[in-house]
Design a protein around this motif. Sequence first.
Motif, mmCIF file in Angstrom:
data_model
loop_
_atom_site.group_PDB
_atom_site.id
_atom_site.type_symbol
_atom_site.label_atom_id
_atom_site.label_comp_id
_atom_site.label_asym_id
_atom_site.label_seq_id
_atom_site.Cartn_x
_atom_site.Cartn_y
_atom_site.Cartn_z
ATOM 1 N N GLN A 152 89.056 -45.572 97.637
ATOM 2 C CA GLN A 152 89.272 -46.392 96.444
ATOM 3 C C GLN A 152 87.993 -47.044 95.926
ATOM 4 O O GLN A 152 88.026 -47.882 95.053
ATOM 5 C CB GLN A 152 90.325 -47.480 96.728
ATOM 6 C CG GLN A 152 91.695 -46.943 97.080
ATOM 7 C CD GLN A 152 92.724 -48.024 97.271
ATOM 8 O OE1 GLN A 152 92.406 -49.224 97.276
ATOM 9 N NE2 GLN A 152 93.973 -47.645 97.435
ATOM 10 N N ASP A 153 86.849 -46.638 96.480
ATOM 11 C CA ASP A 153 85.578 -47.216 96.054
ATOM 12 C C ASP A 153 84.490 -46.193 96.368
ATOM 13 O O ASP A 153 84.422 -45.664 97.486
ATOM 14 C CB ASP A 153 85.308 -48.532 96.796
ATOM 15 C CG ASP A 153 83.975 -49.140 96.408
ATOM 16 O OD1 ASP A 153 82.994 -48.931 97.161
ATOM 17 O OD2 ASP A 153 83.917 -49.785 95.358
ATOM 18 N N SER A 154 83.610 -45.921 95.392
ATOM 19 C CA SER A 154 82.596 -44.883 95.576
ATOM 20 C C SER A 154 81.608 -45.238 96.680
ATOM 21 O O SER A 154 81.158 -44.358 97.434
ATOM 22 C CB SER A 154 81.854 -44.651 94.258
ATOM 23 O OG SER A 154 81.209 -45.843 93.820
ATOM 24 N N LEU A 155 81.250 -46.519 96.810
ATOM 25 C CA LEU A 155 80.312 -46.924 97.846
ATOM 26 C C LEU A 155 80.917 -46.724 99.239
ATOM 27 O O LEU A 155 80.260 -46.210 100.153
ATOM 28 C CB LEU A 155 79.903 -48.383 97.652
ATOM 29 C CG LEU A 155 78.939 -48.958 98.702
ATOM 30 C CD1 LEU A 155 77.645 -48.158 98.736
ATOM 31 C CD2 LEU A 155 78.655 -50.433 98.408
ATOM 32 N N ARG A 156 82.183 -47.132 99.385
ATOM 33 C CA ARG A 156 82.853 -46.957 100.675
ATOM 34 C C ARG A 156 83.017 -45.476 101.009
ATOM 35 O O ARG A 156 82.857 -45.055 102.161
ATOM 36 C CB ARG A 156 84.220 -47.634 100.627
ATOM 37 C CG ARG A 156 84.915 -47.679 101.986
ATOM 38 C CD ARG A 156 86.292 -48.281 101.855
ATOM 39 N NE ARG A 156 86.943 -48.363 103.148
ATOM 40 C CZ ARG A 156 88.250 -48.510 103.315
ATOM 41 N NH1 ARG A 156 89.029 -48.583 102.249
ATOM 42 N NH2 ARG A 156 88.781 -48.571 104.510
ATOM 43 N N TRP A 194 96.931 -42.769 99.778
ATOM 44 C CA TRP A 194 96.414 -44.139 99.696
ATOM 45 C C TRP A 194 97.172 -45.112 100.609
ATOM 46 O O TRP A 194 96.826 -46.274 100.700
ATOM 47 C CB TRP A 194 96.469 -44.630 98.245
ATOM 48 C CG TRP A 194 97.831 -44.504 97.628
ATOM 49 C CD1 TRP A 194 98.862 -45.358 97.740
ATOM 50 C CD2 TRP A 194 98.289 -43.422 96.801
ATOM 51 N NE1 TRP A 194 99.943 -44.910 97.033
ATOM 52 C CE2 TRP A 194 99.624 -43.721 96.436
ATOM 53 C CE3 TRP A 194 97.706 -42.257 96.321
ATOM 54 C CZ2 TRP A 194 100.370 -42.882 95.622
ATOM 55 C CZ3 TRP A 194 98.444 -41.432 95.510
ATOM 56 C CH2 TRP A 194 99.763 -41.746 95.172
ATOM 57 N N ARG A 226 88.694 -39.661 98.686
ATOM 58 C CA ARG A 226 88.317 -40.585 97.613
ATOM 59 C C ARG A 226 89.452 -41.559 97.322
ATOM 60 O O ARG A 226 89.223 -42.745 97.078
ATOM 61 C CB ARG A 226 87.963 -39.806 96.347
ATOM 62 C CG ARG A 226 86.602 -39.144 96.355
ATOM 63 C CD ARG A 226 86.226 -38.677 94.954
ATOM 64 N NE ARG A 226 84.951 -37.986 94.958
ATOM 65 C CZ ARG A 226 84.803 -36.677 95.129
ATOM 66 N NH1 ARG A 226 85.896 -35.931 95.309
ATOM 67 N NH2 ARG A 226 83.623 -36.127 95.130
#
Length: 504
Positions: free
Chosen positions: A148-152, A112, A144
């Motif tokens: 840190q965001d499912s859409l991204r 991250w 993932r």
Amino acid sequence: MTASSPATEPSRMRTGVAGLDQILDGGLATNRLYLIEGAPGAGKTTLALQFLLEGRARGERGLYVTLSETAEELATVAASHGWTLGGIDLFELAAAEAALSPDRETTLLHPWEVELGETVKLITDEAERTGAVRVVFDSLSEMRLLAQDSLRFRRQILALKQFFAGRGSTVFLLDDRVNAGGRDLQLHSLCHGVISLERLTLDFGAARRRMEVSKMRGARYREGWHDYVITSGGLDVFPRLIAAEHHVPFVGDAVPSGLASLDAMVDGGPLRGTCTLISGPAGTGKSTIAVQYVHTAALRGEHCAIYQFDERAGTLLTRAAKLGLDLRPHIESGMVTLRQIDPAQVSPGEFTQMLRLDAEQNKTRLVVIDSLSGYVTSMPQEKQLVLQLHELLSYLNQRGILTLLINPQSGLMGNMQSNLNTSYIADTILLLRYFEAGGRVRKALSVIKNRGGAHEDSIREFRIDQAGLRVGETLVEFQGVLTGTPTYLGESAPLLEERGVDFA
């Protein structure tokens, strides 16, 4: 599953795993994105390395993008299989750290801490530089975390898909499938195909592994679960057997046992392409009858295979030799194959593969499975067992092989029950029973079913001694032999006595 028309079907790419290529009807469509999902330990990295090594053997450039393992760890995995990674480009997450922070001191980097967009840019640059035809991302779990965001995350995967599609690359995305939902269905919709790997830990014995091709757009593939193992040479996949695909012409003639009195009870012998169930309690001679058939067939020059689940192979050979049925010379000549099967170690798919190799490469004409209870142990799920066994026997029948299936009955003396109802799939059934007469424990033999022709409905005494196997006269002066508690109605004992020669 849909089948593509010949005009639009893309070229196929071998995966490096022969069994998987069979499941995929020849391999994967090129220039596509594929998801390989499974829990840790399922074999995703091994499959990915085989995919790249296959490309190397064909002169195709390969790129392994590792976001979780180091190059040293990958080299160790490869070495355990006897492989080297020379000629395959590796890109580590540490390389992204060095490029993004050249002035930073070398430290332990967490995923991250690197911007997703910049990391992906470095990866695509490396793909352009190497001109990789086969690419592996290991693993999406790290991406993932970076997103840190499912859409991204979804947008980034879509961007990667478009990038590699324009370069003619075939890509494997490895996913640990450890998210709360178990499966990322959005990721499934983005990928051209999905291969799921599963590792099952049983209460006892080795872990079992199986795979499923759950999606493959515009291509034929074999549905369902397929067993596989990880050996020192990589994944060995056993495609699910479909018996109807393996029919070969054969003559369904009778197979004699070499014992005239026994053959007379079965109208000359069971037919080729059928299954004979030899049923009875322990010690009645079920395996010995099977060995009699094998020994006679080997003398005729026919290849035979014995799969021994229960009795130790050495014990069987010693006992058979004492009865004049020595199999050792036939084993040494290759006419008989004797395999000791450990049901705790061998999956049903692997067992089926053994049978297929014997049938198709050794041209086996007679198969003995000893016993059904051992086969049951190899597969705890009973409903699946019935289907597997039915398909397996159908396959052997389609190839004109006579199958002798040993079926132990429950209890020491037998109570006409078995662990699994398989009588409906047997074409011929030989039933052995104990009974008491004159203060002695004796054995009785009867044929209660024979689809291949007529058969005797009589009950005869059966004996195994130094003279071998003997079948006596009909027990006309007994009543209730099949119950195990017969009533003697005669005045004398017309039973088999000790002899030095075969009754037949």
